[in-house]
Design a protein around this motif. Structure first.
Motif, PDB file in Angstrom:
ATOM      1  N   ASP A   3       0.872  -1.260  -0.119  1.00 44.65           N
ATOM      2  CA  ASP A   3      -0.055   0.168  -0.091  1.00 44.65           C
ATOM      3  C   ASP A   3       0.797   1.183  -0.027  1.00 44.65           C
ATOM      4  O   ASP A   3       1.998   1.215   0.290  1.00 44.65           O
ATOM      5  CB  ASP A   3      -0.979   0.141   1.147  1.00 44.65           C
ATOM      6  CG  ASP A   3      -0.144  -0.124   2.418  1.00 44.65           C
ATOM      7  OD1 ASP A   3       0.275   0.950   2.990  1.00 44.65           O
ATOM      8  OD2 ASP A   3      -0.018  -1.066   3.172  1.00 44.65           O
ATOM      9  N   GLN A   4       0.293   2.495  -0.442  1.00 45.54           N
ATOM     10  CA  GLN A   4       1.114   3.648  -0.498  1.00 45.54           C
ATOM     11  C   GLN A   4       1.542   4.192   0.840  1.00 45.54           C
ATOM     12  O   GLN A   4       2.859   4.581   0.897  1.00 45.54           O
ATOM     13  CB  GLN A   4       0.145   4.875  -1.193  1.00 45.54           C
ATOM     14  CG  GLN A   4      -0.238   4.430  -2.542  1.00 45.54           C
ATOM     15  CD  GLN A   4      -1.032   5.613  -3.247  1.00 45.54           C
ATOM     16  OE1 GLN A   4      -1.536   6.463  -2.512  1.00 45.54           O
ATOM     17  NE2 GLN A   4      -1.322   5.548  -4.625  1.00 45.54           N
ATOM     18  N   ASP A   5       0.991   4.116   1.924  1.00 45.51           N
ATOM     19  CA  ASP A   5       1.527   4.392   3.155  1.00 45.51           C
ATOM     20  C   ASP A   5       2.804   3.658   3.486  1.00 45.51           C
ATOM     21  O   ASP A   5       3.982   4.208   3.836  1.00 45.51           O
ATOM     22  CB  ASP A   5       0.479   4.099   4.095  1.00 45.51           C
ATOM     23  CG  ASP A   5      -0.695   5.237   4.278  1.00 45.51           C
ATOM     24  OD1 ASP A   5      -0.448   6.105   3.468  1.00 45.51           O
ATOM     25  OD2 ASP A   5      -1.578   4.860   4.831  1.00 45.51           O
ATOM     26  N   THR A   6       2.870   2.350   3.401  1.00 40.17           N
ATOM     27  CA  THR A   6       3.851   1.742   3.476  1.00 40.17           C
ATOM     28  C   THR A   6       5.093   1.921   2.516  1.00 40.17           C
ATOM     29  O   THR A   6       6.311   2.005   3.072  1.00 40.17           O
ATOM     30  CB  THR A   6       3.700   0.064   3.488  1.00 40.17           C
ATOM     31  OG1 THR A   6       2.610  -0.216   4.413  1.00 40.17           O
ATOM     32  CG2 THR A   6       4.848  -0.956   3.833  1.00 40.17           C
ATOM     33  N   SER A  16       6.559   5.109   3.663  1.00 38.38           N
ATOM     34  CA  SER A  16       7.369   4.622   4.883  1.00 38.38           C
ATOM     35  C   SER A  16       8.800   3.888   4.551  1.00 38.38           C
ATOM     36  O   SER A  16       9.596   4.380   5.036  1.00 38.38           O
ATOM     37  CB  SER A  16       6.607   3.919   5.782  1.00 38.38           C
ATOM     38  OG  SER A  16       7.443   3.382   6.895  1.00 38.38           O
ATOM     39  N   LEU A  17       8.750   3.104   3.451  1.00 33.63           N
ATOM     40  CA  LEU A  17      10.101   2.417   3.036  1.00 33.63           C
ATOM     41  C   LEU A  17      11.002   3.582   2.443  1.00 33.63           C
ATOM     42  O   LEU A  17      12.236   3.274   2.621  1.00 33.63           O
ATOM     43  CB  LEU A  17       9.542   1.369   2.073  1.00 33.63           C
ATOM     44  CG  LEU A  17       8.987   0.166   2.457  1.00 33.63           C
ATOM     45  CD1 LEU A  17       8.284  -0.634   1.432  1.00 33.63           C
ATOM     46  CD2 LEU A  17      10.296  -0.704   3.264  1.00 33.63           C
ATOM     47  N   GLN A  18      10.430   4.309   1.613  1.00 29.69           N
ATOM     48  CA  GLN A  18      11.211   5.313   0.904  1.00 29.69           C
ATOM     49  C   GLN A  18      11.911   6.476   1.914  1.00 29.69           C
ATOM     50  O   GLN A  18      13.080   6.865   2.047  1.00 29.69           O
ATOM     51  CB  GLN A  18      10.388   6.203   0.075  1.00 29.69           C
ATOM     52  CG  GLN A  18      10.067   5.402  -1.197  1.00 29.69           C
ATOM     53  CD  GLN A  18       9.049   6.275  -2.128  1.00 29.69           C
ATOM     54  OE1 GLN A  18       8.070   6.940  -1.514  1.00 29.69           O
ATOM     55  NE2 GLN A  18       9.323   5.867  -3.417  1.00 29.69           N
ATOM     56  N   GLY A  63      11.710 -11.373   2.134  1.00 30.61           N
ATOM     57  CA  GLY A  63      10.686 -10.678   2.982  1.00 30.61           C
ATOM     58  C   GLY A  63      11.216  -9.487   3.822  1.00 30.61           C
ATOM     59  O   GLY A  63      10.183  -8.863   4.490  1.00 30.61           O
ATOM     60  N   TYR A  64      12.484  -9.339   3.970  1.00 28.22           N
ATOM     61  CA  TYR A  64      13.035  -8.043   4.746  1.00 28.22           C
ATOM     62  C   TYR A  64      13.503  -7.011   3.857  1.00 28.22           C
ATOM     63  O   TYR A  64      14.350  -7.511   2.703  1.00 28.22           O
ATOM     64  CB  TYR A  64      13.998  -8.718   5.523  1.00 28.22           C
ATOM     65  CG  TYR A  64      13.602  -9.562   6.686  1.00 28.22           C
ATOM     66  CD1 TYR A  64      13.409  -9.185   8.044  1.00 28.22           C
ATOM     67  CD2 TYR A  64      13.175 -10.885   6.305  1.00 28.22           C
ATOM     68  CE1 TYR A  64      13.011  -9.853   8.936  1.00 28.22           C
ATOM     69  CE2 TYR A  64      12.714 -11.830   7.598  1.00 28.22           C
ATOM     70  CZ  TYR A  64      12.616 -11.097   8.601  1.00 28.22           C
ATOM     71  OH  TYR A  64      12.129 -12.099   9.722  1.00 28.22           O
ATOM     72  N   TYR A  65      13.383  -5.764   4.249  1.00 28.07           N
ATOM     73  CA  TYR A  65      13.920  -4.720   3.548  1.00 28.07           C
ATOM     74  C   TYR A  65      15.371  -4.067   4.190  1.00 28.07           C
ATOM     75  O   TYR A  65      14.938  -3.984   5.559  1.00 28.07           O
ATOM     76  CB  TYR A  65      12.920  -3.569   3.238  1.00 28.07           C
ATOM     77  CG  TYR A  65      11.809  -4.076   2.317  1.00 28.07           C
ATOM     78  CD1 TYR A  65      11.703  -3.609   0.980  1.00 28.07           C
ATOM     79  CD2 TYR A  65      10.848  -4.881   2.996  1.00 28.07           C
ATOM     80  CE1 TYR A  65      10.768  -3.829   0.215  1.00 28.07           C
ATOM     81  CE2 TYR A  65       9.764  -5.337   2.062  1.00 28.07           C
ATOM     82  CZ  TYR A  65       9.702  -5.085   0.549  1.00 28.07           C
ATOM     83  OH  TYR A  65       8.781  -5.281  -0.300  1.00 28.07           O
TER      84      TYR A  65
END
Length: 345
Positions: A254-257, A260-262, A272-274
């Motif tokens: 989703d856009q919120d996540t 947040s990642l950016q 599965g980990y960033y």
């Protein structure tokens, strides 16, 4: 070996060029299986006239076979390539690159193949062949091997072959499915590897991205729990490495996540980990399958990824310190070395 090559380069520079050219032809045919002359000439950026002369020479030496379907490597050609590979790696400067990466990132084994898989489908195939060879090097009898999905991992599966050491091994998906093309899903890759090696497999029929409630419900299912228990006891993990934003789009995050990642500087994704540039985990997906603490207990972790565009992302995952083995291509390796100096001590 390096000293002899240096002398040859000075006294017989043309000999080195011819050797590299003929090695490249044989290697392309080996990885392709069967290939036509026109396709091979295009892949090598060589005229058909020049290629014809080289192919005729290689056929006379018993290194190639041809029929109506195209050219394929002979058993003599296959054996010659195996003997030549260490020599060619020194000649291309890849041995030095492998040693520098191993030292910079604390790895026990590094394989670098020529080229850039960003713009060469052949290099990606070669990456798969080298990944399959690396797995064969570390597998032991009755192993449990967890694999992730992705196009590079699909190439690794394609290049697996019957092995007496792998016949009793179990291949399992490291995680659930991404909802992408079936042939790139971890379930498919695990089953393909098992069938090609004479091993066995278990499948995990659950989506990769789950909400907390759905995750808890699935983990109470005894059949799913049984497979997950097998996955989490694996001795070897073979996985790809992706660009964080590309993987977020593939997962339909989703856009919120995504924002947040950016904001947190997410650069790479693996199992599965960033990860950010320093190798810190900035986000994890609730997923059925391997967790980071499982991977920390795994004996051998093999990363297979290439392409110049992924160089910094691969370096960030290596900085986290889970990998033991890396299989990559020349373009990614050179890009990684630009970012090796910032690795924490």
């Amino acid at each position: 070996m390096r000293e002899i090559l240096d002398i040859q380069k000075q006294l017989l520079p043309d000999l080195m060029d011819v050797m590299k050219k003929r090695y490249s032809i044989l290697r392309h045919i080996l990885v392709s299986g069967v290939v036509g002359r026109r396709t091979l000439a295009s892949s090598l950026d060589m005229t058909e006239r020049v290629l014809r002369g080289e192919v005729d020479f290689l056929k006379e030496q018993g290194l190639l076979e041809t029929d109506a379907s195209g050219m394929k490597i002979s058993e003599s050609g296959r054996q010659l390539l195996e003997k030549m590979e260490p020599l060619i790696k020194v000649a291309f400067g890849l041995t030095d690159l492998e040693e520098r990466i191993a030292e910079a990132f604390g790895l026990i084994h590094v394989v670098v193949v020529p080229g850039d898989s960003d713009n060469s489908s052949f290099t990606k195939k070669e990456l798969g062949r080298a990944g399959a060879a690396a797995l064969r090097k570390f597998v032991v009898k009755d192993d449990v091997i967890a694999v992730t999905g992705g196009s590079t991992m699909a190439q690794v599966a394609h290049h697996m072959s019957i092995s007496s050491r792998m016949k009793g091994s179990w291949f399992v998906p490291a995680r659930g499915g991404l909802g992408e093309s079936v042939d790139m899903q971890a379930n498919t890759i695990a089953s393909t590897m098992a069938k090609k090696t004479g091993g066995k497999y278990r499948l995990l029929h659950v989506p990769d991205h789950l909400g907390e409630e759905a995750y808890q419900t699935l983990m109470q299912d005894p059949q799913i729990q049984e497979v997950v228990d097998v996955v989490r006891k694996c001795r070897i993990v073979v996985h790809g490495i992706g660009d964080a934003m590309v993987m977020a789009r593939r997962r339909k995050v989703d856009q919120d996540t995504t924002r947040s990642l950016q904001a947190e500087g997410a650069l790479a994704e693996a199992f599965g980990y960033y990860f950010d540039r320093q190798g810190n985990v900035v986000h994890k997906m609730p997923t059925v399958g391997l967790r980071l603490d499982d991977i920390q207990k795994t004996e051998v972790v093999i990363g297979v990824a290439g392409g110049k565009s992924k160089g910094e992302a691969i370096a960030s995952v290596l900085r986290h310190g889970q990998e033991d083995v890396l299989v990559t291509d020349e373009a990614a390796a050179l890009e990684m070395m630009k970012h090796a100096v910032s690795r924490p001590s």
